[in-house]
Design an enzyme around this catalytic site. Structure first.
Site, mmCIF file in Angstrom:
data_model
loop_
_atom_site.group_PDB
_atom_site.id
_atom_site.type_symbol
_atom_site.label_atom_id
_atom_site.label_comp_id
_atom_site.label_asym_id
_atom_site.label_seq_id
_atom_site.Cartn_x
_atom_site.Cartn_y
_atom_site.Cartn_z
ATOM 1 N N CYS A 113 1.115 -0.764 0.232
ATOM 2 C CA CYS A 113 0.126 0.027 0.223
ATOM 3 C C CYS A 113 0.947 1.177 0.014
ATOM 4 O O CYS A 113 0.551 2.529 -0.270
ATOM 5 C CB CYS A 113 -0.888 -0.211 1.747
ATOM 6 S SG CYS A 113 -2.275 -1.885 1.138
ATOM 7 N N HIS A 252 -3.332 7.247 2.746
ATOM 8 C CA HIS A 252 -4.727 5.531 1.931
ATOM 9 C C HIS A 252 -5.646 5.354 2.746
ATOM 10 O O HIS A 252 -5.927 4.941 3.768
ATOM 11 C CB HIS A 252 -3.290 4.499 2.497
ATOM 12 C CG HIS A 252 -3.293 3.078 1.895
ATOM 13 N ND1 HIS A 252 -3.899 2.982 0.919
ATOM 14 C CD2 HIS A 252 -3.692 2.010 3.169
ATOM 15 C CE1 HIS A 252 -4.322 1.580 0.952
ATOM 16 N NE2 HIS A 252 -3.829 0.855 2.619
ATOM 17 N N ASN A 282 -10.200 0.071 -0.396
ATOM 18 C CA ASN A 282 -8.660 -0.325 -0.406
ATOM 19 C C ASN A 282 -8.188 -0.788 -1.803
ATOM 20 O O ASN A 282 -8.685 -1.972 -2.147
ATOM 21 C CB ASN A 282 -8.406 -1.082 1.231
ATOM 22 C CG ASN A 282 -7.068 -1.031 0.961
ATOM 23 O OD1 ASN A 282 -5.891 -0.674 0.732
ATOM 24 N ND2 ASN A 282 -6.762 -1.574 2.452
HETATM 25 O O1 UT7 Z 1 -3.953 -1.360 3.357
HETATM 26 C C1 UT7 Z 1 -3.266 -1.780 4.182
HETATM 27 C C2 UT7 Z 1 -3.379 -1.503 5.471
HETATM 28 N N1 UT7 Z 1 -4.965 -2.356 5.794
HETATM 29 C C3 UT7 Z 1 -5.296 -1.620 7.053
HETATM 30 O O2 UT7 Z 1 -4.835 -0.680 7.796
HETATM 31 C C4 UT7 Z 1 -6.797 -1.966 8.141
HETATM 32 C C5 UT7 Z 1 -6.363 -1.928 9.474
HETATM 33 N N2 UT7 Z 1 -7.270 -1.838 9.932
HETATM 34 C C6 UT7 Z 1 -8.586 -2.084 9.589
HETATM 35 O O3 UT7 Z 1 -9.143 -1.174 9.715
HETATM 36 C C7 UT7 Z 1 -9.937 -3.000 10.879
HETATM 37 O O4 UT7 Z 1 -8.944 -3.626 11.652
HETATM 38 C C8 UT7 Z 1 -10.482 -3.660 10.195
HETATM 39 C C9 UT7 Z 1 -11.599 -2.894 9.594
HETATM 40 C C10 UT7 Z 1 -10.070 -4.920 9.173
HETATM 41 C C11 UT7 Z 1 -11.667 -4.624 10.841
HETATM 42 O O5 UT7 Z 1 -12.570 -3.563 11.614
HETATM 43 P P1 UT7 Z 1 -11.948 -4.071 13.535
HETATM 44 O O6 UT7 Z 1 -13.206 -3.011 14.045
HETATM 45 O O7 UT7 Z 1 -11.011 -3.314 14.342
HETATM 46 O O8 UT7 Z 1 -13.132 -5.395 13.243
HETATM 47 P P2 UT7 Z 1 -12.051 -6.240 13.996
HETATM 48 O O9 UT7 Z 1 -11.399 -7.129 13.637
HETATM 49 O O10 UT7 Z 1 -11.334 -5.962 15.714
HETATM 50 O O11 UT7 Z 1 -13.432 -7.875 14.615
HETATM 51 C C12 UT7 Z 1 -14.318 -6.810 15.054
HETATM 52 C C13 UT7 Z 1 -15.785 -8.087 15.109
HETATM 53 C C14 UT7 Z 1 -15.325 -9.797 15.094
HETATM 54 O O12 UT7 Z 1 -15.897 -10.318 15.727
HETATM 55 P P3 UT7 Z 1 -16.224 -10.833 17.166
HETATM 56 O O13 UT7 Z 1 -15.107 -11.577 16.741
HETATM 57 O O14 UT7 Z 1 -15.759 -9.425 18.216
HETATM 58 O O15 UT7 Z 1 -17.345 -11.170 17.379
HETATM 59 C C15 UT7 Z 1 -14.824 -9.806 13.820
HETATM 60 O O16 UT7 Z 1 -16.067 -11.303 13.297
HETATM 61 O O17 UT7 Z 1 -16.322 -7.773 13.418
HETATM 62 C C16 UT7 Z 1 -16.211 -9.375 13.108
HETATM 63 N N3 UT7 Z 1 -15.754 -8.701 11.219
HETATM 64 C C17 UT7 Z 1 -16.886 -8.479 10.639
HETATM 65 N N4 UT7 Z 1 -18.247 -8.640 10.771
HETATM 66 C C18 UT7 Z 1 -19.563 -7.989 10.313
HETATM 67 C C19 UT7 Z 1 -14.807 -8.560 10.692
HETATM 68 N N5 UT7 Z 1 -15.352 -8.909 9.455
HETATM 69 C C20 UT7 Z 1 -16.561 -8.593 9.358
HETATM 70 C C21 UT7 Z 1 -17.206 -7.595 8.869
HETATM 71 N N6 UT7 Z 1 -18.550 -8.608 8.605
HETATM 72 N N7 UT7 Z 1 -17.069 -7.997 6.862
#
Ligand code: UT7
Length: 325
Positions: A113, A252, A282
């Site tokens: 990225c 980004h 992204n």
């Molecule tokens: O481009 C390179 C750089 N990339 C980035 O900068 C990405 C950085 N990370 C992020 O943007 C975020 O961490 C994400 C968008 C990937 C995830 O968001 P989050 O608020 O950190 O969510 P999380 O991973 O803590 O997940 C929270 C919950 C989980 O459920 P439980 O374990 O709490 O029951 C996930 O399973 O959300 C769930 N979850 C979803 N639910 C519905 C994860 N993906 C989804 C989804 N739909 N698509």
């Protein structure tokens, strides 16, 4: 030392729009979750016969046209991508052939990225040193080719597209600073396990889904929110400007929460923050040049504006730049 600037920008996004409602039909997700956690409403997926070189060439054509130069004036092509048409040779040579520029040097860089900022920094130094006069910098990705459509943690985040810039000698300083960093100790928080020399393709590796992108989203988030402000500070210091001098910032486009919280930290209001994640998701290396080219095309960013760039991605890599359009 020669002065260097961005002479023209371009972008291309595939026609096919995939909405959050479409993603709801593929994985266990909701439009509400995707919008509130990431800011994404829709993304573009390239057609089956559309690859990185084709998208990159289209963005490049637009950048050359907007630079107002003859394509023959380009003396080097650098492409930033992690999803080239083939593992090798480079996307840059494929784009070169499409543009009819065979003979000049062309190579890819792999900085995920952060790829566009890396390519910008490399081209700036090469022009400053007098080695080249007009470098075509392209960032293009077909992330849909490495997305696991069964993994809701990643498949809703990514999209395809390309951005490009002609970087060249200029009468005034147009790239005031470009700073780069990497930390190879955290490779496995965001990577593609198979397909390289460590794990060549086998029936087992394909069946196990190891050719797809894997991400520990929480860890990447934590790192991004820490490193992106630091690199912005560093880029502004090197450029001899402060946050009050910045007309626009382009982060980004990985997560609206990351983008908004860092902008707020610097006191940049929404009007200064160029955001298009809602429409494209992204697109890795391509997010910054697509946003830049679009904002110039629609007149939001104008000649003379000071623009700060900040990127973060796999590697881990991160980088920042201050440019004057
Ligand atoms: O481009 C390179 C750089 N990339 C980035 O900068 C990405 C950085 N990370 C992020 O943007 C975020 O961490 C994400 C968008 C990937 C995830 O968001 P989050 O608020 O950190 O969510 P999380 O991973 O803590 O997940 C929270 C919950 C989980 O459920 P439980 O374990 O709490 O029951 C996930 O399973 O959300 C769930 N979850 C979803 N639910 C519905 C994860 N993906 C989804 C989804 N739909 N698509």
């Amino acid at each position: 030392m020669k002065k260097v600037g961005i002479l023209g920008t371009g972008y291309y996004v595939p026609e096919r729009i995939v909405t959050n409602a479409d993603m709801e039909k593929i994985v266990d997700t909701t439009d509400e979750w995707i919008r509130t956690r990431t800011g994404i409403t829709e993304r573009r997926f390239a057609a089956a016969d559309e690859f990185v070189s084709g998208m990159g060439a289209k963005a490049a054509e637009m950048a050359i046209k907007n630079a107002g130069i003859a394509r023959e004036e380009i003396d080097l092509i650098i492409t930033a991508t992690i999803t080239s048409d083939y593992s090798w040779p480079s996307a840059a040579v494929l784009i070169q052939d499409k543009l009819g520029l065979n003979g000049i040097p062309a190579f890819d860089i792999s900085a995920a990225c952060t790829g566009f900022v890396y390519a910008l920094a490399i081209s700036r130094d090469m022009i400053m040193a007098g080695s080249y006069k007009k470098i075509l910098v392209i960032a293009a990705e077909k992330l849909s080719s490495i997305i696991d459509m069964k993994d809701r943690n990643t498949c809703v985040l990514l999209g395809d597209g390309a951005g490009a810039a002609v970087v060249g000698e200029s009468l005034t300083d147009g790239i005031l600073s470009a700073v780069l960093h990497a930390d190879g100790s955290k490779v496995k928080v965001l990577y593609q396990p198979a397909g390289g020399s460590a794990m060549p393709a086998t029936a087992e590796s394909v069946a196990a889904g190891l050719h797809y992108l894997k991400m520990d989203g929480r860890e990447v988030y934590k790192q991004a929110i820490e490193k992106m402000p630091l690199v912005l500070e560093e880029a502004m210091k090197k450029a001899g400007v402060n946050s009050g001098d910045i007309d626009f910032v382009i982060f980004h486009q990985a997560n609206i929460r990351i983008i908004s919280s860092i902008a707020e930290k610097f006191g940049w209001p929404d009007e200064k923050n160029i955001i298009n994640i809602q429409r494209y998701g992204n697109t890795s290396a391509a997010t910054i040049p697509i946003a830049l080219a679009e904002a110039i095309e629609n007149g939001r960013i104008k000649k003379g504006d000071m623009v700060a760039l900040s990127a973060f991605g796999a590697g881990l890599t991160w980088g920042g730049a201050v440019i004057k359009i």
